[in-house]
Write a protein that holds these residues in place. Structure first.
Motif, PDB file in Angstrom:
ATOM      1  N   SER A  79      -9.312   4.390  -8.318  1.00  0.00           N
ATOM      2  CA  SER A  79      -8.619   4.603  -7.033  1.00  0.00           C
ATOM      3  C   SER A  79      -9.630   4.945  -5.944  1.00  0.00           C
ATOM      4  CB  SER A  79      -7.595   5.741  -7.161  1.00  0.00           C
ATOM      5  OG  SER A  79      -6.619   5.410  -8.117  1.00  0.00           O
ATOM      6  N   GLN A 121       0.041   3.218  -6.046  1.00  0.00           N
ATOM      7  CA  GLN A 121       0.546   3.511  -7.376  1.00  0.00           C
ATOM      8  C   GLN A 121       1.972   4.068  -7.233  1.00  0.00           C
ATOM      9  OE1 GLN A 121      -2.298   5.805  -9.481  1.00  0.00           O
ATOM     10  NE2 GLN A 121      -1.183   5.733 -11.401  1.00  0.00           N
ATOM     11  N   ASP A 140      -3.022  -0.599  -6.582  1.00  0.00           N
ATOM     12  CA  ASP A 140      -3.378   0.479  -7.511  1.00  0.00           C
ATOM     13  C   ASP A 140      -2.313   0.554  -8.601  1.00  0.00           C
ATOM     14  OD1 ASP A 140      -4.622   2.552  -8.750  1.00  0.00           O
ATOM     15  OD2 ASP A 140      -4.768   3.832  -6.972  1.00  0.00           O
ATOM     16  N   GLU A 141      -2.642   0.043  -9.744  1.00  0.00           N
ATOM     17  CA  GLU A 141      -1.760   0.011 -10.909  1.00  0.00           C
ATOM     18  C   GLU A 141      -0.355  -0.508 -10.568  1.00  0.00           C
ATOM     19  OE1 GLU A 141      -2.090   3.308 -13.493  1.00  0.00           O
ATOM     20  OE2 GLU A 141      -4.154   3.711 -12.911  1.00  0.00           O
TER      21      GLU A 141
HETATM   22 MG   LIG Z   1      -6.177   6.014 -10.034  1.00  0.00          MG
END
Ligand SMILES: [Mg+2]
Ligand SMILES: Nc1ncnc2c1ncn2[C@@H]1O[C@H](COP(=O)(O)OP(=O)(O)OP(=O)(O)O)[C@@H](O)[C@H]1O
Length: 306
Positions: free
Chosen positions: A105, A149, A228-229
């Motif tokens: 991140s 995320q 992010d993910e």
């Molecule tokens: Mg992360």
């Protein structure tokens, strides 16, 4: 531990991939030579802790849309990233993988210029963004879409207002233009605008929320998307849908993407190259096929963990 064991911290895989990924023209060859020379120079040099650009800095690689060059970053006295370099060309998707806390991140935040490196450079389309003023950084950031995320939608706003948000922030479109845009983006992510526009995020499934997050990130037609993910916490079918969506952006809009992911199956499907972060460094950089064939024990153990 030193990545790759060759003393440069870059790993032979990383350098091979960089060499192969470089366009085969004279300018690019020159750029690579300069980077190789810089590596040698750094090996010989005493650590100067000098974070100012120097006349002999290698500079941006030709054709790179996103480039991290020899990034060092720590929080307090804790180093997080050391000598991290990789680049993405137009339309490429780079997957950044690695164990929790390895700085994935943080890497995205450097590209967004939410963070500045202690040493090294971040280039967007050849422009060094590290020393930009706040206003200049906003100009660069407008060209990027970020999918946070967990989608990170504004819970009290409708889907319509969520997707319209970046348009209200960054453009002076009329309301009918905003609505047309919002509808177009929702359709792109396979959501029916008439069904979802007035819903609140809490009324949507996890997969739908992620799609709204992608629609919001792409509202301004960014050339760069950062995820992010994007598939964490989703079931396998929904994960496949989101993966297809990321590939659709790559294919139809030639968007350059960096995807942080823990999902090795979707990484294998969508990544042009995979960057594995470990021990603060790029342990491996190459295609998913090269990663699967790597004889690096760490990479094999990492893949075996999925
Ligand atoms: Mg992360
Ligand atoms: N603003 C900050 N101040 C201090 N430490 C930070 C800060 N941001 C991140 N860190 C630390 O830096 C390290 C890397 O964080 P980062 O969030 O980039 O990891 P990550 O690879 O994304 O992990 P995860 O897979 O768990 O999301 C972690 O140890 C984290 O605690």
């Amino acid at each position: 531990m030193t990545a790759g064991g060759d003393g440069t911290g870059r790993g032979s895989d990383a350098r091979r991939a960089e060499a192969r990924a470089a366009p085969r023209d004279d300018a690019a060859e020159g750029g690579r030579d300069r980077r190789v020379r810089a590596t040698i120079r750094d090996e010989l040099a005493v650590d100067t802790a000098d974070d100012r650009p120097r006349a002999e800095d290698p500079g941006p690689a030709p054709g790179a849309v996103i480039e991290l060059e020899r990034i060092h970053l720590g929080f307090g006295d804790r180093p997080i990233l050391e000598d991290v370099s990789f680049l993405a060309r137009r339309g490429e998707t780079i997957a950044v993988v690695g164990e929790s806390g390895t700085g994935k991140s943080t890497t995205l935040k450097l590209i967004l210029r939410h963070l500045q490196p202690d040493r090294g450079r971040v280039y967007i389309d050849g422009e060094d963004i590290c020393d930009l003023s706040f206003t200049e950084a906003l100009r660069v950031r407008r060209r990027m879409g970020m999918v946070f995320q967990g989608a990170a939608l504004f819970d009290s706003m409708t889907v319509y207002e969520n997707v319209a948000y970046p348009l209200r922030e960054h453009t002076d479109y009329r309301e009918d233009e905003i609505e047309a845009r919002v509808r177009q983006k929702l359709e792109f992510v396979d959501l029916d605008p008439d069904r979802v526009m007035e819903q609140l995020p809490s009324e949507l499934s996890g997969g739908m929320r992620k799609r709204v997050g992608i629609a919001r990130a792409m509202a301004n037609d960014p050339e760069i998307m950062l995820y992010d993910e994007p598939t964490s916490g989703l079931d396998p079918l929904t994960t496949a849908t989101i993966t297809r969506l990321i590939m659709k952006l790559q294919r139809e809009l030639q968007v350059t993407s960096i995807v942080v992911s823990h999902d090795i199956r979707s990484v294998n499907r969508m990544a042009s190259y995979v960057a594995v972060l470990a021990d603060r460094r790029i342990r491996f950089f190459g295609t998913p096929e090269e990663m699967a064939a790597s004889d690096d024990r760490y990479i094999q153990d990492f893949l075996g963990g999925f």
